[in-house]
Design a protein around this motif. Structure first.
Motif, mmCIF file in Angstrom:
data_model
loop_
_atom_site.group_PDB
_atom_site.id
_atom_site.type_symbol
_atom_site.label_atom_id
_atom_site.label_comp_id
_atom_site.label_asym_id
_atom_site.label_seq_id
_atom_site.Cartn_x
_atom_site.Cartn_y
_atom_site.Cartn_z
ATOM 1 N N ALA A 100 9.015 7.510 40.542
ATOM 2 C CA ALA A 100 9.668 8.547 41.349
ATOM 3 C C ALA A 100 10.734 7.930 42.239
ATOM 4 O O ALA A 100 11.799 8.519 42.451
ATOM 5 N N ALA A 101 10.455 6.740 42.730
ATOM 6 C CA ALA A 101 11.415 6.083 43.628
ATOM 7 C C ALA A 101 12.675 5.676 42.872
ATOM 8 O O ALA A 101 13.793 5.817 43.379
ATOM 9 N N VAL A 102 12.496 5.177 41.658
ATOM 10 C CA VAL A 102 13.662 4.798 40.856
ATOM 11 C C VAL A 102 14.468 6.052 40.518
ATOM 12 O O VAL A 102 15.694 6.095 40.672
ATOM 13 N N ALA A 103 13.754 7.097 40.081
ATOM 14 C CA ALA A 103 14.438 8.347 39.725
ATOM 15 C C ALA A 103 15.171 8.931 40.927
ATOM 16 O O ALA A 103 16.274 9.479 40.789
ATOM 17 N N ALA A 104 14.579 8.799 42.107
ATOM 18 C CA ALA A 104 15.223 9.347 43.314
ATOM 19 C C ALA A 104 16.543 8.636 43.581
ATOM 20 O O ALA A 104 17.535 9.252 43.985
ATOM 21 N N ARG A 105 16.581 7.313 43.349
ATOM 22 C CA ARG A 105 17.851 6.594 43.536
ATOM 23 C C ARG A 105 18.880 7.075 42.518
ATOM 24 O O ARG A 105 20.057 7.243 42.843
ATOM 25 N N VAL A 106 18.423 7.311 41.290
ATOM 26 C CA VAL A 106 19.345 7.776 40.254
ATOM 27 C C VAL A 106 19.913 9.144 40.637
ATOM 28 O O VAL A 106 21.124 9.364 40.607
ATOM 29 N N LEU A 107 19.016 10.047 41.043
ATOM 30 C CA LEU A 107 19.475 11.377 41.451
ATOM 31 C C LEU A 107 20.402 11.301 42.659
ATOM 32 O O LEU A 107 21.362 12.055 42.776
ATOM 33 N N SER A 108 20.114 10.375 43.544
ATOM 34 C CA SER A 108 20.959 10.246 44.732
ATOM 35 C C SER A 108 22.375 9.839 44.336
ATOM 36 O O SER A 108 23.345 10.185 44.998
ATOM 37 N N SER A 109 22.476 9.128 43.225
ATOM 38 C CA SER A 109 23.791 8.596 42.857
ATOM 39 C C SER A 109 24.723 9.663 42.291
ATOM 40 O O SER A 109 25.923 9.479 42.255
ATOM 41 N N ILE A 110 24.159 10.817 41.850
ATOM 42 C CA ILE A 110 25.057 11.865 41.326
ATOM 43 C C ILE A 110 25.360 12.891 42.424
ATOM 44 O O ILE A 110 25.083 14.075 42.307
ATOM 45 N N LYS A 111 25.969 12.384 43.445
ATOM 46 C CA LYS A 111 26.258 13.192 44.643
ATOM 47 C C LYS A 111 27.101 14.451 44.333
ATOM 48 O O LYS A 111 26.790 15.529 44.815
ATOM 49 N N ASP A 112 28.154 14.286 43.523
ATOM 50 C CA ASP A 112 29.027 15.438 43.226
ATOM 51 C C ASP A 112 28.228 16.556 42.571
ATOM 52 O O ASP A 112 28.366 17.733 42.924
ATOM 53 N N GLU A 113 27.412 16.145 41.605
ATOM 54 C CA GLU A 113 26.605 17.126 40.891
ATOM 55 C C GLU A 113 25.631 17.817 41.852
ATOM 56 O O GLU A 113 25.418 19.029 41.775
ATOM 57 N N ILE A 120 26.652 6.963 56.663
ATOM 58 C CA ILE A 120 26.425 6.287 55.372
ATOM 59 C C ILE A 120 26.215 7.329 54.277
ATOM 60 O O ILE A 120 25.430 8.275 54.445
ATOM 61 N N LEU A 121 26.952 7.156 53.194
ATOM 62 C CA LEU A 121 26.850 8.070 52.067
ATOM 63 C C LEU A 121 25.451 7.985 51.448
ATOM 64 O O LEU A 121 24.904 6.895 51.280
ATOM 65 N N ASP A 122 24.898 9.148 51.114
ATOM 66 C CA ASP A 122 23.520 9.199 50.592
ATOM 67 C C ASP A 122 23.491 8.962 49.081
ATOM 68 O O ASP A 122 23.134 9.829 48.292
ATOM 69 N N ARG A 123 23.889 7.770 48.724
ATOM 70 C CA ARG A 123 23.964 7.405 47.316
ATOM 71 C C ARG A 123 23.423 5.984 47.212
ATOM 72 O O ARG A 123 24.069 5.049 47.693
ATOM 73 N N ALA A 124 22.243 5.829 46.592
ATOM 74 C CA ALA A 124 21.585 4.517 46.626
ATOM 75 C C ALA A 124 21.957 3.663 45.421
ATOM 76 O O ALA A 124 22.075 4.162 44.311
ATOM 77 N N GLY A 125 22.145 2.382 45.677
ATOM 78 C CA GLY A 125 22.412 1.440 44.598
ATOM 79 C C GLY A 125 21.109 0.848 44.079
ATOM 80 O O GLY A 125 20.048 1.051 44.661
ATOM 81 N N GLN A 126 21.182 0.153 42.977
ATOM 82 C CA GLN A 126 20.022 -0.583 42.468
ATOM 83 C C GLN A 126 20.501 -1.618 41.460
ATOM 84 O O GLN A 126 21.455 -1.389 40.734
ATOM 85 N N LYS A 127 19.764 -2.731 41.476
ATOM 86 C CA LYS A 127 20.201 -3.814 40.594
ATOM 87 C C LYS A 127 19.288 -4.044 39.397
ATOM 88 O O LYS A 127 19.576 -4.887 38.571
ATOM 89 N N GLY A 128 18.198 -3.309 39.301
ATOM 90 C CA GLY A 128 17.419 -3.391 38.063
ATOM 91 C C GLY A 128 15.932 -3.660 38.189
ATOM 92 O O GLY A 128 15.162 -3.263 37.313
ATOM 93 N N THR A 129 15.493 -4.335 39.274
ATOM 94 C CA THR A 129 14.077 -4.711 39.320
ATOM 95 C C THR A 129 13.134 -3.502 39.385
ATOM 96 O O THR A 129 12.045 -3.548 38.795
ATOM 97 N N GLY A 130 13.562 -2.443 40.069
ATOM 98 C CA GLY A 130 12.710 -1.245 40.139
ATOM 99 C C GLY A 130 12.546 -0.634 38.760
ATOM 100 O O GLY A 130 11.430 -0.315 38.325
ATOM 101 N N LYS A 131 13.671 -0.516 38.065
ATOM 102 C CA LYS A 131 13.666 0.035 36.712
ATOM 103 C C LYS A 131 12.810 -0.827 35.777
ATOM 104 O O LYS A 131 12.017 -0.309 35.004
ATOM 105 N N TRP A 132 12.934 -2.130 35.886
ATOM 106 C CA TRP A 132 12.119 -3.021 35.028
ATOM 107 C C TRP A 132 10.635 -2.810 35.297
ATOM 108 O O TRP A 132 9.820 -2.837 34.372
ATOM 109 N N SER A 133 10.270 -2.633 36.563
ATOM 110 C CA SER A 133 8.857 -2.402 36.900
ATOM 111 C C SER A 133 8.331 -1.194 36.132
ATOM 112 O O SER A 133 7.239 -1.216 35.577
#
Ligand code: 6PG
Length: 474
Positions: free
Chosen positions: A283-296, A254-267
């Motif tokens: 930190a958890a929301v930011a970690a998902r964001v960082l995970s999503s920029i896999k190429d970088e 499984i690719l290490d790139r996490a999705g999110q639909k918004g509730t964490g960010k709203w919190s």
């Protein structure tokens, strides 16, 4: 015989809720925009078919339900909800209740609630947790709306909800956006919980060089102890599973790139708005964001010469014990934050949120259900957690035992280069919270130096300025 309740939107969640309602002996009228889906649903209902009234227009749906009519809408969050409400306004009458059971932003729920008030109709924003399984066999249900509208649906909702020692995990939490707000914070906590588990997995995988199956066993054993929870249980199962295609452990393909639909960010946004620190969730929301920029991240790994994660040596059994306690302590801090955000919002929006009830209805059915939530329910029930969960005697005792392990693990992981953003945020929150004398005296001095903002003196009333002399901003 009229149906007790209606439901619009027969996707997986909608279908499962409808079947759950039918199974508990409540006749349900259903409607879906694509009528073939309605037919397929009735077919799939099997022996529950008799309890389902398929409807092919909103008029037909309204006519099928006993007034005042409660209608659950389970459509995509956002614009589809507004469109559905607008369409329903044409066919419903006074005291009918539109129930949005999706993951709505509570601010939208508040707007919808006030848009409908005065129209005769009323609105319920209902948080539903537990995924597809929960919807079918017992979710945790967080209701926001008028108390009267709750009374109309209480019977059905408590019947279909999960039970914890016979107590239903469904409750009315307050007016307008209360239910969806609490669901949002539930998800924020869910993000933190999941992230901290993933960080521990990272230490076991990279710091200790363990294989998924072996790590799965560790989580399995932790699930028998103080960490007992749904998320730990499924983590063990996930780590044990193999990919049928390659035969490799599923987690490894499984690719290490996490999705999110918004509730964490709203919190996190709401926590900031309220001025309540929710750093572990952030930190958890930011970690998902960082995970999503896999190429970088891969480019950065090259740029920094693939430092990697160093092996963590030492007595393995002792280390595993520390990891377990670290996760436990981190989790307590994250929940303390989530509950603090809810109590801030409760004041801000005049909801009078019942914290013991919230903890209680999270004990079963929802994604963050755990043994610890029962202890939290007790702590809130006795008033011990009214300032902060970290001040409840039971949690003071637990943190006293567990924080040295959190400290130790954050230190070891940081030295080894294994990122632990949520665990370290949780630790920093705990350390800041329990520090009677902090370091903001220096910040106040700096603010006064460059901006003449003034400061308070210890043991003296009034506003003061420092002796900064030339070069200072004022
Ligand atoms: C639940 C879940 C559910 C859903 C979230 C997850 O309580 O049942 O929280 O609501 O899985 O939407 O959110 P992300 O897709 O943002 O992870």
């Amino acid at each position: 015989e009229k149906a007790e309740i209606g439901l619009i939107g027969l996707g997986t969640m909608g279908s499962n809720l409808a079947l759950n309602i039918a199974e508990h002996g409540h006749r349900i009228a259903v409607f879906n925009r694509t009528s073939s889906r309605t037919d397929a649903f009735v077919e799939s209902a099997g022996p529950l078919k008799d309890m389902v009234v398929p409807c092919y227009s909103l008029e037909e749906l309204a006519a099928a339900i006993r007034p005042p009519r409660p209608i659950i809408i389970m459509v995509l969050a956002g614009k589809p909800v507004d469109e559905q409400i607008a369409a329903l306004r044409g066919v419903l009458s006074d005291n009918d209740i539109v129930i949005d059971a999706g993951n709505a932003n509570f601010r939208d729920t508040m707007r919808r609630f006030s848009e409908l008030s005065g129209s005769g109709l009323t609105f319920i924003g209902m948080g539903v947790s537990g995924g597809e399984e929960g919807a079918r066999h017992g979710p945790s249900i967080m209701v926001g709306g008028t108390e009267d509208s709750w009374k109309r649906v209480e019977n059905v909702l408590t019947a279909i909800s999960a039970k914890f020692r016979d107590e239903p995990c469904a409750a009315w939490l307050g007016t307008d956006g209360a239910g969806h707000f609490v669901k949002t914070i539930h998800n924020g906590i869910e993000y933190a919980d999941m992230q901290m588990i993933a960080e521990i997995y990272g230490i076991l995988r990279d710091g200790l060089g363990m294989e998924p199956k072996e790590i799965g066993k560790v989580f399995e054993s932790w699930n028998k102890g103080r960490l007992n929870s749904y998320l730990i249980e499924i983590t063990a199962k996930v780590l044990a599973a193999d990919d049928p295609k390659t035969g490799k452990p599923v987690v490894d393909i499984i690719l290490d790139r996490a999705g999110q639909k918004g509730t964490g960010k709203w919190s996190v946004i709401e926590a900031q708005q309220l001025g309540i620190p929710a750093t572990a969730i952030e930190a958890a929301v930011a970690a998902r964001v960082l995970s999503s920029i896999k190429d970088e991240r891969q480019a950065a790994e090259k740029a920094y010469g693939n430092i990697g994660v160093e092996r963590i040596s030492g007595d393995k059994a002792a280390l595993l014990k520390d990891l377990e306690l670290a996760l436990f302590a981190g989790k307590i801090a994250a929940y303390a934050q989530g509950f603090a955000v809810m109590s801030g919002a409760s004041k801000e929006f005049n909801w009078n949120l019942p914290m013991p009830t919230i903890a209680k209805i999270w004990r079963a059915g929802c994604i963050i259900r755990s043994q610890m939530l029962d202890t939290m329910a007790e702590a809130f029930g006795s008033g011990g957690a009214s300032t902060n969960l970290l001040m409840a005697p039971a949690f003071i005792a637990m943190m006293k035992e567990a924080h040295p392990s959190l400290r130790h693990i954050v230190a070891r992981a940081s030295e080894a280069g294994s990122p632990v953003p949520a665990l370290s945020s949780a630790l920093a929150y705990f350390d800041s919270y329990r520090q009677g004398r902090g370091t903001s005296n220096l910040i106040q001095a700096q603010r006064d130096f460059f901006g003449a903002h003034g400061f308070e003196r210890t043991g003296e009333q009034g506003a003061f300025h420092g002796p900064w002399g030339s070069g200072a901003g004022h």
